[in-house]
Design an enzyme around this catalytic site. Structure first.
Site, PDB file in Angstrom:
ATOM      1  N   LEU A   5       0.781  -1.304  -0.017  1.00  0.00           N
ATOM      2  CA  LEU A   5       0.078  -0.079  -0.032  1.00  0.00           C
ATOM      3  C   LEU A   5       0.805   1.373  -0.091  1.00  0.00           C
ATOM      4  O   LEU A   5       0.233   2.492  -0.184  1.00  0.00           O
ATOM      5  CB  LEU A   5      -0.989  -0.022   1.286  1.00  0.00           C
ATOM      6  CG  LEU A   5      -2.181  -1.066   1.155  1.00  0.00           C
ATOM      7  CD1 LEU A   5      -2.894  -1.040   2.369  1.00  0.00           C
ATOM      8  CD2 LEU A   5      -2.868  -0.946   0.069  1.00  0.00           C
ATOM      9  N   HIS A  65       9.739 -14.357   1.027  1.00  0.00           N
ATOM     10  CA  HIS A  65      10.115 -14.020  -0.207  1.00  0.00           C
ATOM     11  C   HIS A  65      11.189 -14.839  -0.542  1.00  0.00           C
ATOM     12  O   HIS A  65      12.651 -14.289  -0.118  1.00  0.00           O
ATOM     13  CB  HIS A  65      10.347 -12.452  -0.504  1.00  0.00           C
ATOM     14  CG  HIS A  65      10.968 -11.969  -1.624  1.00  0.00           C
ATOM     15  ND1 HIS A  65      10.158 -11.193  -2.626  1.00  0.00           N
ATOM     16  CD2 HIS A  65      12.079 -12.252  -2.136  1.00  0.00           C
ATOM     17  CE1 HIS A  65      11.183 -10.784  -3.518  1.00  0.00           C
ATOM     18  NE2 HIS A  65      12.285 -11.399  -3.311  1.00  0.00           N
ATOM     19  N   HIS A  77       4.335 -15.725  -3.643  1.00  0.00           N
ATOM     20  CA  HIS A  77       4.736 -15.794  -5.104  1.00  0.00           C
ATOM     21  C   HIS A  77       5.588 -17.035  -5.613  1.00  0.00           C
ATOM     22  O   HIS A  77       6.582 -16.667  -6.207  1.00  0.00           O
ATOM     23  CB  HIS A  77       4.951 -14.444  -5.585  1.00  0.00           C
ATOM     24  CG  HIS A  77       6.050 -13.872  -4.733  1.00  0.00           C
ATOM     25  ND1 HIS A  77       7.349 -14.305  -4.303  1.00  0.00           N
ATOM     26  CD2 HIS A  77       6.384 -12.544  -4.492  1.00  0.00           C
ATOM     27  CE1 HIS A  77       8.135 -13.337  -3.561  1.00  0.00           C
ATOM     28  NE2 HIS A  77       7.669 -12.317  -3.694  1.00  0.00           N
ATOM     29  N   ASP A 105       0.120  -9.718  -4.931  1.00  0.00           N
ATOM     30  CA  ASP A 105       1.441  -9.077  -4.855  1.00  0.00           C
ATOM     31  C   ASP A 105       1.374  -7.748  -5.635  1.00  0.00           C
ATOM     32  O   ASP A 105       2.043  -7.147  -6.330  1.00  0.00           O
ATOM     33  CB  ASP A 105       2.456  -9.812  -5.507  1.00  0.00           C
ATOM     34  CG  ASP A 105       4.111  -9.293  -5.152  1.00  0.00           C
ATOM     35  OD1 ASP A 105       4.116  -8.263  -4.470  1.00  0.00           O
ATOM     36  OD2 ASP A 105       4.913  -9.742  -5.824  1.00  0.00           O
ATOM     37  N   HIS A 149       3.367   1.425  -8.846  1.00  0.00           N
ATOM     38  CA  HIS A 149       4.517   2.107  -9.111  1.00  0.00           C
ATOM     39  C   HIS A 149       3.878   3.257 -10.064  1.00  0.00           C
ATOM     40  O   HIS A 149       2.914   3.239 -10.519  1.00  0.00           O
ATOM     41  CB  HIS A 149       5.570   1.626  -9.943  1.00  0.00           C
ATOM     42  CG  HIS A 149       6.273   0.471  -9.135  1.00  0.00           C
ATOM     43  ND1 HIS A 149       6.858   0.826  -7.793  1.00  0.00           N
ATOM     44  CD2 HIS A 149       6.291  -0.867  -9.081  1.00  0.00           C
ATOM     45  CE1 HIS A 149       7.501  -0.317  -7.498  1.00  0.00           C
ATOM     46  NE2 HIS A 149       6.918  -1.299  -8.061  1.00  0.00           N
ATOM     47  N   GLY A 201       7.502  -5.035 -10.068  1.00  0.00           N
ATOM     48  CA  GLY A 201       6.308  -5.079  -9.596  1.00  0.00           C
ATOM     49  C   GLY A 201       5.140  -4.421 -10.574  1.00  0.00           C
ATOM     50  O   GLY A 201       5.217  -3.526 -11.561  1.00  0.00           O
TER      51      GLY A 201
HETATM   52 ZN   LIG Z   1       8.211 -10.498  -3.022  1.00  0.00          ZN
END
Ligand SMILES: [Zn+2]
Length: 438
Positions: free
Chosen positions: A62, A178, A231, A304, A308, A323
């Site tokens: 966020l 991750h 992920h 995920d 941006h 991302g």
């Molecule tokens: Zn990640």
């Protein structure tokens, strides 16, 4: 009292899939049965639509505090409501980092002010996610975090990971990892393979994921703590998790919509709009991820969501951040390409996007059971629409799914009995579309 009438209810938590009416009262589901008469209740007509427990995203960035030009708790909450999500998480790679009680409280206050969806803060494992010193995990748990992660990076120091897992076990929260060995991924920009060679870019091999995963599974087995793998992107990782589960390791895993639908070939066409970590992999990996999802090796789908700004994503490929956003496209792209195409049953997708994430975080959502919170979404599976990134509520327009034709659009999102989105309009707020101040 409110009656949601005539919809097909799909609730995997109770193995329900059929025509039911729902009575909502005092923020909760009061009754779920066929043929309930309105008798003075306000009626929401769900005929021809599907009613499911609200979607739950356990992997949301966020950006607040610190990078409000990319997203805020408010704009992310709007995107969630628009996408059919009733719960999202707030991951800790903010500035300052969500690594202490004060920032946890700050995010919770922002979420309450937004007043749309439930926002569950996730704390950092190490201070500033720098991997040097453990954060105050116990203090953050008291302040309301539901898990910890250093996402953006893996916890590289084995001693810190082990100590964090032991604390998490005592606090009964999962650690979300991750998996990326940075000594292997280095300056890699996309999956290491024929496409990275063709583009002349350095690659991120599958081993960057599996090398850290292998160690993590060993430590999880030894400590008995709840380890959640974020992920998952490679066929080999799916196989390792499958085997670890068979051996009784307390591990769960998630996969993103993009890793289930796209390959590294797309990077050659979309460049930074298809740049993320872990990177898009090969068709064989996509196949293995779908298999893992359907056989239960992979428990959940998580977006995920990584907003941006337009300038960051449209400039030089190697300089662009990793991302993409996901909250406003996830259900529809997966429904269209996995369920409508008959690869997965609808119940399974709902389970992976709603029930499982709530269960992994130990929260009582992802169900329409009478007595539970009235968090639900009504979906239109019949009408075709074209995804238009310029119409997103999210400040981030960075998606590889722009212009895709999809079915499965959320038409109403309800949180605690309150309608927060209807026919694409999030309550109390006009869609800023592309007019935000990026
Ligand atoms: Zn990640």
């Amino acid at each position: 009292m409110l009656l949601i009438k005539g919809g097909m209810v799909v609730d995997p938590s109770r193995r329900i899939n059929g025509r039911y009416d729902l009575v909502i009262s005092d923020c909760r589901v009061k009754a779920l049965a066929p043929g309930i008469e309105p008798e003075g209740m306000e009626v929401i007509d769900a005929a021809g639509k599907i009613v499911i427990p609200g979607l739950f995203d356990m992997h949301t960035h966020l950006r607040e505090p610190g990078q409000e030009y990319k997203e805020t708790v408010l704009t992310g909450s709007r995107a969630a409501a628009a996408g059919g999500y009733t719960s999202i998480t707030a991951l800790p790679n903010t500035n300052p980092s969500l690594d202490n009680k004060d920032v946890v409280r700050y995010v919770r206050e922002k979420a309450e002010l937004a007043g749309l969806v439930r926002v569950w803060p996730v704390g950092a494992v190490t201070k500033g996610s720098l991997g040097r010193e453990l954060a105050d995990i116990g203090g953050m748990k008291e302040a309301g975090v539901v898990a910890v992660t250093d996402d953006g990076r893996g916890v590289a120091a084995t001693d810190l990971l082990r100590e964090a897992l032991i604390q998490c076990r005592q606090l009964n929260i999962p650690l979300l990892q991750h998996c990326e060995d940075e000594a292997i991924s280095g300056a890699g920009q996309l999956h290491e393979g024929s496409v990275s060679l063709r583009l002349g870019q350095s690659g991120i091999p599958a081993a960057a994921e599996t090398r850290m995963l292998k160690r993590d599974l060993q430590i999880a087995q030894e400590t008995g703590a709840r380890l959640h793998i974020m992920h998952v992107s490679t066929a080999r990782a799916v196989e390792m998790i499958r085997r670890a589960k068979a051996e009784g390791v307390n591990v769960t895993a998630e996969v993103t919509p993009h890793h289930l639908l796209l390959t590294d070939e797309l990077v050659a066409a979309l460049f930074a709009m298809a740049k993320m970590k872990p990177p898009l992999r090969t068709a064989a990996d996509v196949e293995a991820l779908r298999e893992g999802l359907s056989d239960g090796t992979i428990d959940a789908v998580a977006t995920d969501h990584a907003p941006h700004s337009e300038s960051e994503k449209s400039g030089d490929f190697t300089a662009a951040p990793f991302g993409i956003v996901g909250l406003e496209t996830a259900f529809a792209v997966l429904y269209t390409h996995l369920v409508k195409s008959r690869m997965l049953p609808l119940d399974l997708l709902v389970e992976k996007m709603s029930c499982s994430p709530a269960a992994i975080l130990g929260l009582p959502y992802g169900t329409l059971s009478p007595g539970s919170a009235a968090d639900l979404v009504i979906l239109d599976l019949e009408t075709k629409r074209v995804i238009n990134r310029h119409q997103f509520y999210s400040k981030g327009k960075n998606t590889p799914f722009h212009d895709w034709e999809v079915y499965g659009t959320p038409v109403l999102t309800m949180v605690a009995g309150k309608v927060v989105m209807r026919d694409g309009i999030v309550s109390g707020h006009a869609n800023e579309g592309s007019n935000n101040e990026n």
